[in-house]
Scaffold this motif. Structure first.
Motif, PDB file in Angstrom:
ATOM      1  N   ILE B  94       0.825  -1.208   0.000  1.00  0.00           N
ATOM      2  CA  ILE B  94       0.000   0.000   0.000  1.00  0.00           C
ATOM      3  C   ILE B  94       0.857   1.254   0.000  1.00  0.00           C
ATOM      4  O   ILE B  94       0.570   2.225  -0.690  1.00  0.00           O
ATOM      5  CB  ILE B  94      -0.949  -0.006   1.222  1.00  0.00           C
ATOM      6  CG1 ILE B  94      -2.075  -1.002   0.975  1.00  0.00           C
ATOM      7  CG2 ILE B  94      -1.516   1.374   1.479  1.00  0.00           C
ATOM      8  CD1 ILE B  94      -2.947  -1.241   2.170  1.00  0.00           C
ATOM      9  N   SER B  95       1.951   1.217   0.761  1.00  0.00           N
ATOM     10  CA  SER B  95       2.747   2.435   0.855  1.00  0.00           C
ATOM     11  C   SER B  95       3.660   2.616  -0.350  1.00  0.00           C
ATOM     12  O   SER B  95       4.098   3.712  -0.632  1.00  0.00           O
ATOM     13  CB  SER B  95       3.558   2.434   2.148  1.00  0.00           C
ATOM     14  OG  SER B  95       4.455   1.359   2.144  1.00  0.00           O
ATOM     15  N   ARG B  96       3.964   1.545  -1.076  1.00  0.00           N
ATOM     16  CA  ARG B  96       4.946   1.672  -2.151  1.00  0.00           C
ATOM     17  C   ARG B  96       4.370   1.595  -3.552  1.00  0.00           C
ATOM     18  O   ARG B  96       4.920   2.134  -4.487  1.00  0.00           O
ATOM     19  CB  ARG B  96       6.018   0.569  -2.017  1.00  0.00           C
ATOM     20  CG  ARG B  96       7.037   0.836  -0.979  1.00  0.00           C
ATOM     21  CD  ARG B  96       7.868   2.032  -1.358  1.00  0.00           C
ATOM     22  NE  ARG B  96       8.237   2.832  -0.234  1.00  0.00           N
ATOM     23  CZ  ARG B  96       9.292   2.604   0.541  1.00  0.00           C
ATOM     24  NH1 ARG B  96      10.059   1.605   0.301  1.00  0.00           N
ATOM     25  NH2 ARG B  96       9.560   3.392   1.544  1.00  0.00           N
ATOM     26  N   LEU B  97       3.275   0.891  -3.707  1.00  0.00           N
ATOM     27  CA  LEU B  97       2.805   0.635  -5.065  1.00  0.00           C
ATOM     28  C   LEU B  97       1.511   1.369  -5.351  1.00  0.00           C
ATOM     29  O   LEU B  97       0.736   1.660  -4.452  1.00  0.00           O
ATOM     30  CB  LEU B  97       2.571  -0.866  -5.261  1.00  0.00           C
ATOM     31  CG  LEU B  97       3.770  -1.775  -5.057  1.00  0.00           C
ATOM     32  CD1 LEU B  97       3.346  -3.216  -5.189  1.00  0.00           C
ATOM     33  CD2 LEU B  97       4.857  -1.447  -6.052  1.00  0.00           C
ATOM     34  N   ASP B  98       1.318   1.645  -6.615  1.00  0.00           N
ATOM     35  CA  ASP B  98       0.044   2.170  -7.064  1.00  0.00           C
ATOM     36  C   ASP B  98      -0.616   1.074  -7.863  1.00  0.00           C
ATOM     37  O   ASP B  98      -0.185   0.758  -8.957  1.00  0.00           O
ATOM     38  CB  ASP B  98       0.273   3.394  -7.955  1.00  0.00           C
ATOM     39  CG  ASP B  98      -0.270   4.631  -7.295  1.00  0.00           C
ATOM     40  OD1 ASP B  98      -1.213   4.488  -6.489  1.00  0.00           O
ATOM     41  OD2 ASP B  98       0.239   5.727  -7.567  1.00  0.00           O
ATOM     42  N   PHE B  99      -1.606   0.430  -7.288  1.00  0.00           N
ATOM     43  CA  PHE B  99      -2.248  -0.647  -8.036  1.00  0.00           C
ATOM     44  C   PHE B  99      -3.749  -0.417  -8.034  1.00  0.00           C
ATOM     45  O   PHE B  99      -4.279   0.248  -7.143  1.00  0.00           O
ATOM     46  CB  PHE B  99      -1.900  -2.015  -7.429  1.00  0.00           C
ATOM     47  CG  PHE B  99      -2.163  -2.116  -5.948  1.00  0.00           C
ATOM     48  CD1 PHE B  99      -3.405  -2.517  -5.478  1.00  0.00           C
ATOM     49  CD2 PHE B  99      -1.168  -1.805  -5.035  1.00  0.00           C
ATOM     50  CE1 PHE B  99      -3.646  -2.613  -4.128  1.00  0.00           C
ATOM     51  CE2 PHE B  99      -1.417  -1.893  -3.670  1.00  0.00           C
ATOM     52  CZ  PHE B  99      -2.653  -2.305  -3.218  1.00  0.00           C
ATOM     53  N   PRO B 100      -4.415  -0.933  -9.050  1.00  0.00           N
ATOM     54  CA  PRO B 100      -5.863  -0.728  -9.092  1.00  0.00           C
ATOM     55  C   PRO B 100      -6.524  -1.381  -7.884  1.00  0.00           C
ATOM     56  O   PRO B 100      -6.141  -2.478  -7.473  1.00  0.00           O
ATOM     57  CB  PRO B 100      -6.281  -1.416 -10.401  1.00  0.00           C
ATOM     58  CG  PRO B 100      -5.118  -2.246 -10.827  1.00  0.00           C
ATOM     59  CD  PRO B 100      -3.904  -1.670 -10.203  1.00  0.00           C
ATOM     60  N   GLY B 101      -7.457  -0.700  -7.292  1.00  0.00           N
ATOM     61  CA  GLY B 101      -8.164  -1.267  -6.151  1.00  0.00           C
ATOM     62  C   GLY B 101      -7.494  -0.974  -4.830  1.00  0.00           C
ATOM     63  O   GLY B 101      -7.909  -1.501  -3.799  1.00  0.00           O
TER      64      GLY B 101
END
Ligand SMILES: Nc1ncnc2c1ncn2[C@@H]1O[C@H](COP(=O)(O)OP(=O)(O)OP(=O)(O)O)[C@@H](O)[C@H]1O
Ligand SMILES: [Mg+2]
Lengths: 401, 277
Positions: B94-101
């Motif tokens: 959550i803190s490092r990635l930008d992912f859908p959802g």
């Protein structure tokens, strides 16, 4: 040791931003290449793509002849020095420098001797058992360098490594970097914002703007023969003066007088789509106090008179600012440069920056006759930014026929 | 100037003392009761007139309590370990990635944290009976993990966000795999966060009464808070108060040990010196 080849490399971020477009660059083995350009032009992105920290959207990257587009950073055998140093705070200096070697599974003795050796080169030996928190900025910077060199990688990548240091330390570290690179002979790509670093450090400089390469060449060549308005304005400090110039009756009508058009210029202008309105570029050092110019030199240039605005005596020479009448030169590139340089940039205005000899008796407030060298002037097309004075023979000035 | 600071110090000191006394008096009272003999139990004195360890002897002699203690320790430790590991991975993503959802995930975990547990007890009871999880360790560990995860994810992602991303990039450049970068560089730096989360989750599992009483029926999985409520004493005629107090004292000990043990590892400011900001 390896060469690095960027073949039409491009980067498009998921949000649609195109940060780098079709960059072609061949970096020879052992070469020191500088990437320079205004903020946001894609320097870091390019470097990160070489490092493997960013995916390459298009094109091909080859290191040592091998395509590495899809290789993880650890398989590329490249070391990187970050602007933020990025030292591991939970490890001592020794552990920081040993980290890449431990990951490479070398035995303890080899690791130790390599770390000691690198520490000696960078004068870090007394600091080996400290933690990064207890180091000064310059020391941290050297630890970051140390961590990069212990591994003897194929190439070094450095992203503005000195920009967090104060001015004096920066000069000092600049020589350290330069010496280190010569000593090790490792291919290096170095990103900077700094004019001086760009001019002094590298074998070749790559100027980028909006994700595209503007010109690649040795620093002196970029300085003397900028391919376009952007390069001309970006390289040099104080930067080149730009004046509006209109082609009229076989002459260039400018705020500093009517400039005769030599044969070579004429050919450039006649070639197809050359416009009637141009931008004239003159570097500050190509002006001189008219009183100090001998007759022989005088013939190679032109004189004009203008009110003196400010005189800054630097000891070795004088920076003299003149106000000249007439239209301001305007072009997209110039506005961009002005925005990047902030208020310091004087190239786009009606002011003229000149560098005169220290012997000049020029005083603020008076009107002064000034000479400038016609052989050194540049003419640019305002719409494309192209340098029209740059032909096959490159070194040609307006009068040099 | 100096006067005001000493006065301020005094004021703060007094306030601290009041708070500490307020919080500790009941605990001390229970401790005191646990050392009293049945005869002096109700004498209303803070300091026991006759000291005895009988109460402690009693609880450790009853199989009931010892089993419950073992259940509590086992269940809380396992639930904590799993929640912290899963939470760490989720928080890292959550803190490092930008992912859908991503927003949805965070929202749902918030929802779980806010959901009143009482309303879930009956359905859980039914589900666990159907699945054969009723009155087993996993039967408690699973709901504990579910309710501890949002807490773990929140605390941990706050910690991960503080760690400069450059460190991870540097580790990758130095030849680390994603896993090595996480284990050798990021996790040690997030250690204070991991320990803080572990303490919070452990306390949550240790103190839980609601799930423990509805999802267990025998000593197989009954935890201490529930076992305490079933305390009857040796015989019908014996007053179990002393034994309950002794048990209450005993079950605070692991918490104190747990906190003390991890507290030493919570060294704040561990990331200083990593990057120059
Ligand atoms: N993750 C990202 N998503 C979208 N756009 C990005 C991302 N990272 C960078 N950019 C954009 O790409 C462009 C190039 O960024 P980059 O960091 O390479 O610039 P730079 O030349 O290094 O600038 P500076 O000198 O300020 O460091 C910028 O316009 C930036 O806004
Ligand atoms: Mg950058």
């Amino acid at each position: 040791m390896a060469d690095i080849v960027l073949d039409k490399v491009g980067k498009r971020f998921p949000d649609g931003t195109v940060a780098v477009r079709d960059v072609d660059l061949e970096i020879a083995d052992g070469e020191f290449v500088i990437l320079v350009g205004p903020s946001g032009c894609g320097k870091s992105t390019t470097l990160n793509m070489i490092a493997g920290l960013e995916d390459i959207s298009s094109g091909e990257l080859r290191i040592g002849g091998q395509r590495v587009n899809d290789k993880a950073p650890r398989d590329r055998d490249i070391a990187m020095v970050f602007q933020s140093y990025a030292l591991y705070p939970n490890m001592t200096v020794r552990e920081n420098m040993a980290f890449p070697l431990r990951l490479a599974k070398l035995d303890k003795e080899t690791i130790n001797s390599k770390v000691e050796e690198a520490a000696k080169v960078l004068e870090l030996t007394p600091l080996l058992d400290r933690r990064p928190a207890n180091l000064s900025g310059g020391q941290r910077q050297r630890v970051a360098m140390g961590r990069a060199i212990v591994r003897q990688p194929k190439a070094f990548l450095m992203d503005e490594p000195l920009s967090n240091l104060d001015a004096k330390l920066r000069v000092q570290m600049r020589t350290v970097v330069s010496r280190l690179q010569k000593q090790l002979g490792t291919t290096t790509v170095y990103v900077t914002h700094d004019q001086t670093e760009a001019m002094t450090l590298g074998d070749r400089v790559v100027i980028m703007r909006g994700g595209a390469v503007q010109q690649v060449g040795p620093p002196q060549e970029l300085y003397d023969h900028p391919r376009n308005l952007f390069v001309a304005g970006f390289i040099g400090s104080p930067s080149m003066n730009f004046l509006h110039a209109a082609v009229q009756d076989g002459k260039l009508r400018t705020a500093v007088g009517d400039v005769p058009i030599g044969d070579r210029i004429r050919r450039g202008l006649e070639a197809g789509d050359a416009p009637r309105e141009l931008i004239l570029g003159i570097r500050p050092e190509h002006f001189e106090d008219a009183e100090l110019v001998d007759d022989d030199t005088r013939r190679r240039g032109l004189e004009f008179e203008a009110p003196v605005d400010i005189v800054e005596s630097m000891g070795s020479d004088k920076y003299v600012y003149f106000t000249v009448e007439g239209e301001r030169a305007s072009a997209a590139e110039l506005e961009e440069l002005a925005a990047d340089a902030g208020a310091d940039f004087s190239g786009g205005g009606a002011g003229l920056v000149t560098r005169l000899s220290a012997e000049s008796a020029v005083r603020e407030g008076e009107s002064r006759r000034v000479w400038f060298n016609l052989e050194k002037i540049h003419l640019f097309d305002p719409s494309t930014g192209r340098n029209l004075t740059l032909h096959e023979g490159r070194s040609s000035g307006a009068l040099a026929d | 100037m100096a006067e005001t600071t000493t006065r301020a110090k005094l004021r703060w000191g007094l306030l601290d003392v009041i708070v500490v006394v307020f919080a500790l008096v009941p605990v001390l009272w229970i401790a005191s009761l646990s050392f009293k003999t049945p005869g002096t139990l109700t004498d209303g004195r803070f300091w026991p007139r006759e000291w005895t360890l009988d109460n402690y002897r009693t609880i450790f002699e009853t199989d009931q309590f010892v089993r419950a203690l073992a259940n509590s320790i086992g269940i809380a430790l396992i639930a904590t370990a799993i929640a912290v590991v899963l939470g760490a991975m989720a928080a890292y993503a959550i803190s490092r990635l930008d992912f859908p959802g991503k927003k949805l995930l965070v929202g749902v975990s918030l929802l779980i944290a806010m959901f009143p547990q009482v309303s879930l007890v009956s359905p859980l009871f039914e589900i666990e009976r159907q699945l054969g999880l009723f009155d087993t360790w996993p039967g408690l560990i699973l709901p504990y993990i579910t309710f501890a995860l949002p807490l773990a994810i929140y605390t941990l992602s706050a910690f991960f966000k503080q760690i400069p991303w450059d460190l991870e990039k540097a580790a990758k450049m130095d030849g680390a795999t994603q896993g090595q970068a996480f284990r050798r560089v990021i996790a040690p730096l997030a250690a204070p966060g991991l320990f803080t989360t572990a303490i919070l989750v452990f306390i949550f599992c240790w103190n839980d009464f609601l799930f423990a009483i509805t999802l267990t029926s025998t000593e197989r999985a009954r935890t201490v808070p529930v076992a305490l409520s079933f305390f009857t004493g040796e015989s019908q005629f014996e007053d179990p108060t002393g034994a309950i107090c002794a048990a209450a004292v005993v079950i605070t000990v692991p918490i104190i040990l747990f906190v003390l043990f991890f507290q030493r590892r919570i060294v704040s400011g561990l990331t200083s010196g990593a990057v120059k900001g």
